[in-house]
Write a protein that holds these residues in place. Structure first.
Motif, PDB file in Angstrom:
ATOM      1  N   LEU A  74      48.536  85.233  86.389  1.00  0.00           N
ATOM      2  CA  LEU A  74      48.766  86.499  85.701  1.00  0.00           C
ATOM      3  C   LEU A  74      49.716  86.284  84.544  1.00  0.00           C
ATOM      4  N   ARG A  75      49.357  86.835  83.401  1.00  0.00           N
ATOM      5  CA  ARG A  75      50.205  86.837  82.219  1.00  0.00           C
ATOM      6  C   ARG A  75      50.480  88.285  81.837  1.00  0.00           C
ATOM      7  N   LEU A  76      51.731  88.613  81.525  1.00  0.00           N
ATOM      8  CA  LEU A  76      52.072  89.924  80.981  1.00  0.00           C
ATOM      9  C   LEU A  76      52.178  89.772  79.478  1.00  0.00           C
ATOM     10  N   ALA A  77      51.487  90.630  78.756  1.00  0.00           N
ATOM     11  CA  ALA A  77      51.463  90.524  77.305  1.00  0.00           C
ATOM     12  C   ALA A  77      52.092  91.745  76.644  1.00  0.00           C
ATOM     13  N   ALA A  78      52.832  91.479  75.589  1.00  0.00           N
ATOM     14  CA  ALA A  78      53.363  92.494  74.681  1.00  0.00           C
ATOM     15  C   ALA A  78      54.181  93.585  75.366  1.00  0.00           C
ATOM     16  N   PRO A  79      55.105  93.206  76.265  1.00  0.00           N
ATOM     17  CA  PRO A  79      55.888  94.258  76.911  1.00  0.00           C
ATOM     18  C   PRO A  79      56.864  94.909  75.933  1.00  0.00           C
TER      19      PRO A  79
END
Length: 100
Positions: free
Chosen positions: A66-71
């Protein structure tokens, strides 16, 4: 919204996520985690997130890549306060997250 980007499956999260509203996102992410090897969660549209959102992200992180993008600032603060910003894979853009 969901879409393929390279070898990653992107899930777009928008709005507020708390114990009353996180279930639809949980259903989508859980399904994606079972079916895909790399999942990117685009958090750029998240305006509020609490421990329900954080718990979901951690659980999915344990299941798949899982990658979190543009928080935004609110999500970054949540990750930082919980101490998981160094454990989770956080990237500045969806493209960076999909490529990593």
């Amino acid at each position: 919204m969901q879409y393929q980007l390279g070898d990653a499956w992107v899930v777009v999260a928008e709005g507020e996520y708390d114990m009353h509203s996180v279930t639809p996102l949980a259903d989508v992410l859980t399904s994606a985690a079972v079916e895909k090897t790399k999942v990117v969660l685009d958090t750029s549209g998240v305006t509020f997130a609490d421990s329900s959102f954080l718990n979901l992200v951690i659980l999915v992180h344990q299941t798949t890549t899982l990658r979190l993008a543009a928080p935004g600032p609110q999500v970054r603060r949540l990750l930082s306060v919980a101490g998981v910003d160094t454990v989770l894979h956080v990237r500045e853009t969806v493209e960076d997250a999909a490529a990593s």
